[in-house]
Design a protein around this motif. Sequence first.
Motif: not given
Length: 215
Positions: A157-165, A167-182
Amino acid sequence: MNDSIWDWERAWDVLPDLLRGLVVTIEATVVGMVIAAVLGLFIALAMRAPSRWVRLPLKFVVDFIRMTPLLVQLVFVYLLSPPEVPALAIGFAVLGVHYATYMSEVYRAGIEAVPPGQWEAATALNMARARTWRAVIMPQAIRNTLPGLGNYAISMFKETPFLFAIGIVEMYTEAQSYGANTFSYIEPLTMVGLLFLVISYPTSLLVRRMEIRLA
Protein backbone atom coordinates in the motif's frame (compact mmCIF):
# COMPACT_ATOMS: atom_id res chain seq x y z
CA MET A 1 -0.59 27.46 11.97
CA ASN A 2 0.56 30.40 9.83
CA ASP A 3 -1.83 30.89 6.87
CA SER A 4 1.13 31.64 4.59
CA ILE A 5 2.36 28.09 5.19
CA TRP A 6 -0.92 26.19 5.39
CA ASP A 7 -4.19 27.03 3.66
CA TRP A 8 -7.23 25.03 4.71
CA GLU A 9 -9.13 26.13 1.61
CA ARG A 10 -6.49 24.53 -0.62
CA ALA A 11 -6.48 21.42 1.57
CA TRP A 12 -10.24 20.91 1.17
CA ASP A 13 -10.02 21.83 -2.50
CA VAL A 14 -7.54 19.05 -3.27
CA LEU A 15 -9.27 16.41 -1.14
CA PRO A 16 -11.72 15.15 -3.83
CA ASP A 17 -8.82 14.60 -6.24
CA LEU A 18 -6.87 12.72 -3.56
CA LEU A 19 -9.85 10.52 -2.73
CA ARG A 20 -10.16 9.67 -6.41
CA GLY A 21 -6.49 8.73 -6.40
CA LEU A 22 -7.02 6.76 -3.18
CA VAL A 23 -9.50 4.51 -4.98
CA VAL A 24 -6.79 3.63 -7.52
CA THR A 25 -4.28 3.12 -4.70
CA ILE A 26 -6.55 0.71 -2.83
CA GLU A 27 -7.49 -1.08 -6.03
CA ALA A 28 -3.82 -1.63 -6.91
CA THR A 29 -3.11 -2.88 -3.38
CA VAL A 30 -6.01 -5.33 -3.29
CA VAL A 31 -5.42 -6.80 -6.75
CA GLY A 32 -1.65 -6.86 -6.21
CA MET A 33 -2.11 -8.66 -2.89
CA VAL A 34 -4.36 -11.31 -4.43
CA ILE A 35 -1.76 -11.98 -7.13
CA ALA A 36 1.08 -11.97 -4.61
CA ALA A 37 -0.70 -14.26 -2.14
CA VAL A 38 -1.59 -16.88 -4.76
CA LEU A 39 1.68 -16.73 -6.70
CA GLY A 40 3.74 -16.65 -3.51
CA LEU A 41 2.12 -19.89 -2.37
CA PHE A 42 2.91 -21.59 -5.68
CA ILE A 43 6.51 -20.38 -5.46
CA ALA A 44 6.84 -21.71 -1.90
CA LEU A 45 5.51 -25.11 -2.95
CA ALA A 46 7.67 -25.22 -6.10
CA MET A 47 10.77 -24.45 -4.03
CA ARG A 48 10.12 -27.69 -2.15
CA ALA A 49 10.26 -29.71 -5.36
CA PRO A 50 12.81 -32.55 -5.27
CA SER A 51 14.26 -31.61 -8.67
CA ARG A 52 17.13 -29.09 -8.71
CA TRP A 53 16.10 -28.20 -12.27
CA VAL A 54 12.96 -26.67 -10.77
CA ARG A 55 14.43 -25.15 -7.61
CA LEU A 56 17.60 -23.51 -8.95
CA PRO A 57 16.12 -21.54 -11.88
CA LEU A 58 13.21 -20.48 -9.69
CA LYS A 59 15.56 -19.37 -6.92
CA PHE A 60 17.54 -17.31 -9.43
CA VAL A 61 14.38 -15.56 -10.66
CA VAL A 62 13.14 -14.93 -7.12
CA ASP A 63 16.50 -13.51 -6.00
CA PHE A 64 16.71 -11.34 -9.12
CA ILE A 65 13.29 -9.82 -8.46
CA ARG A 66 14.07 -9.22 -4.79
CA MET A 67 17.41 -7.56 -5.53
CA THR A 68 16.14 -5.09 -8.14
CA PRO A 69 14.03 -2.03 -7.25
CA LEU A 70 10.29 -2.11 -7.73
CA LEU A 71 10.44 1.20 -9.58
CA VAL A 72 12.90 -0.18 -12.14
CA GLN A 73 10.75 -3.29 -12.61
CA LEU A 74 7.64 -1.20 -13.24
CA VAL A 75 9.32 0.95 -15.90
CA PHE A 76 11.11 -2.00 -17.53
CA VAL A 77 7.94 -4.11 -17.88
CA TYR A 78 5.96 -1.07 -19.04
CA LEU A 79 8.45 -0.31 -21.81
CA LEU A 80 8.51 -3.94 -22.99
CA SER A 81 4.72 -4.40 -22.90
CA PRO A 82 2.53 -3.95 -26.01
CA PRO A 83 0.86 -0.50 -26.20
CA GLU A 84 -2.60 -2.03 -25.90
CA VAL A 85 -1.87 -3.41 -22.41
CA PRO A 86 -3.29 -0.94 -19.83
CA ALA A 87 -0.73 0.61 -17.50
CA LEU A 88 -2.89 -0.29 -14.51
CA ALA A 89 -2.81 -3.97 -15.46
CA ILE A 90 0.99 -3.77 -15.69
CA GLY A 91 1.07 -2.14 -12.26
CA PHE A 92 -1.10 -4.89 -10.78
CA ALA A 93 1.09 -7.61 -12.26
CA VAL A 94 4.44 -6.09 -11.28
CA LEU A 95 3.31 -5.34 -7.73
CA GLY A 96 1.92 -8.85 -7.40
CA VAL A 97 5.00 -10.62 -8.77
CA HIS A 98 7.40 -8.43 -6.77
CA TYR A 99 5.68 -9.11 -3.47
CA ALA A 100 5.04 -12.77 -4.30
CA THR A 101 8.79 -13.37 -3.99
CA TYR A 102 8.69 -12.06 -0.42
CA MET A 103 5.46 -13.78 0.50
CA SER A 104 6.87 -17.10 -0.68
CA GLU A 105 9.31 -16.88 2.23
CA VAL A 106 6.44 -16.22 4.62
CA TYR A 107 4.65 -19.30 3.30
CA ARG A 108 7.87 -21.34 3.54
CA ALA A 109 8.26 -20.37 7.20
CA GLY A 110 4.61 -21.17 7.85
CA ILE A 111 4.93 -24.61 6.30
CA GLU A 112 8.10 -25.38 8.24
CA ALA A 113 6.38 -24.25 11.47
CA VAL A 114 3.83 -27.06 11.19
CA PRO A 115 4.86 -29.66 13.83
CA PRO A 116 6.40 -32.85 12.40
CA GLY A 117 3.82 -34.79 14.36
CA GLN A 118 1.15 -33.55 11.97
CA TRP A 119 2.95 -35.18 9.05
CA GLU A 120 3.43 -38.36 11.05
CA ALA A 121 -0.23 -38.48 12.06
CA ALA A 122 -1.33 -38.06 8.44
CA THR A 123 1.01 -40.85 7.40
CA ALA A 124 -0.27 -43.10 10.18
CA LEU A 125 -3.84 -42.50 8.97
CA ASN A 126 -2.71 -43.47 5.46
CA MET A 127 -3.81 -40.13 4.04
CA ALA A 128 -2.86 -39.36 0.45
CA ARG A 129 -0.12 -36.75 0.11
CA ALA A 130 -2.40 -34.31 -1.72
CA ARG A 131 -5.04 -34.64 0.98
CA THR A 132 -2.42 -34.22 3.71
CA TRP A 133 -1.38 -30.91 2.19
CA ARG A 134 -4.94 -29.74 1.59
CA ALA A 135 -6.56 -30.82 4.85
CA VAL A 136 -3.72 -30.81 7.40
CA ILE A 137 -0.65 -28.80 6.42
CA MET A 138 -1.93 -25.81 4.44
CA PRO A 139 -4.69 -24.72 6.89
CA GLN A 140 -2.12 -24.55 9.71
CA ALA A 141 0.58 -22.98 7.51
CA ILE A 142 -1.70 -20.24 6.18
CA ARG A 143 -2.92 -19.49 9.70
CA ASN A 144 0.71 -18.97 10.73
CA THR A 145 1.39 -16.68 7.77
CA LEU A 146 -1.54 -14.27 8.15
CA PRO A 147 0.37 -11.64 10.19
CA GLY A 148 3.27 -11.68 7.72
CA LEU A 149 0.91 -11.33 4.76
CA GLY A 150 -0.77 -8.42 6.51
CA ASN A 151 2.55 -6.63 6.99
CA TYR A 152 3.37 -7.03 3.30
CA ALA A 153 -0.07 -5.69 2.38
CA ILE A 154 0.75 -2.52 4.31
CA SER A 155 4.15 -2.29 2.60
CA MET A 156 2.56 -2.68 -0.82
CA PHE A 157 0.00 0.00 0.00
CA LYS A 158 2.79 2.41 0.90
CA GLU A 159 4.73 1.65 -2.30
CA THR A 160 1.85 2.29 -4.72
CA PRO A 161 3.13 5.87 -5.37
CA PHE A 162 5.79 4.23 -7.58
CA LEU A 163 2.97 3.63 -10.07
CA PHE A 164 3.34 7.26 -11.13
CA ALA A 165 6.38 6.16 -13.15
CA ILE A 166 4.16 4.33 -15.67
CA GLY A 167 1.50 7.02 -15.88
CA ILE A 168 -0.99 5.75 -13.31
CA VAL A 169 -2.74 8.58 -11.50
CA GLU A 170 -2.92 7.57 -7.84
CA MET A 171 -2.85 9.74 -4.71
CA TYR A 172 0.70 10.99 -5.01
CA THR A 173 0.31 11.85 -8.68
CA GLU A 174 -2.92 13.72 -7.94
CA ALA A 175 -1.09 15.73 -5.27
CA GLN A 176 1.81 16.52 -7.61
CA SER A 177 -0.60 17.56 -10.35
CA TYR A 178 -2.46 19.88 -7.99
CA GLY A 179 0.80 21.35 -6.77
CA ALA A 180 2.02 21.95 -10.32
CA ASN A 181 -1.19 23.81 -11.18
CA THR A 182 -1.41 25.91 -8.00
CA PHE A 183 2.28 26.11 -6.96
CA SER A 184 1.14 24.82 -3.55
CA TYR A 185 2.61 21.47 -2.58
CA ILE A 186 2.44 21.51 1.22
CA GLU A 187 -1.30 20.95 1.51
CA PRO A 188 -1.70 18.14 -1.06
CA LEU A 189 1.40 16.22 0.03
CA THR A 190 0.47 16.54 3.69
CA MET A 191 -3.03 15.30 2.94
CA VAL A 192 -1.56 12.33 1.05
CA GLY A 193 0.57 11.45 4.08
CA LEU A 194 -2.46 11.71 6.37
CA LEU A 195 -4.58 9.48 4.12
CA PHE A 196 -1.84 6.86 4.05
CA LEU A 197 -1.62 7.07 7.84
CA VAL A 198 -5.39 6.83 8.33
CA ILE A 199 -5.46 3.53 6.44
CA SER A 200 -2.06 2.04 7.35
CA TYR A 201 -2.13 2.64 11.10
CA PRO A 202 -5.42 0.84 11.90
CA THR A 203 -4.36 -2.00 9.60
CA SER A 204 -1.03 -2.32 11.43
CA LEU A 205 -2.89 -2.47 14.76
CA LEU A 206 -5.10 -5.23 13.36
CA VAL A 207 -2.05 -7.18 12.17
CA ARG A 208 -0.35 -6.74 15.55
CA ARG A 209 -3.46 -7.98 17.34
CA MET A 210 -3.56 -10.95 14.99
CA GLU A 211 0.08 -11.75 15.80
CA ILE A 212 -0.68 -11.69 19.54
CA ARG A 213 -3.73 -13.93 19.18
CA LEU A 214 -1.94 -16.45 16.98
CA ALA A 215 1.05 -16.48 19.32
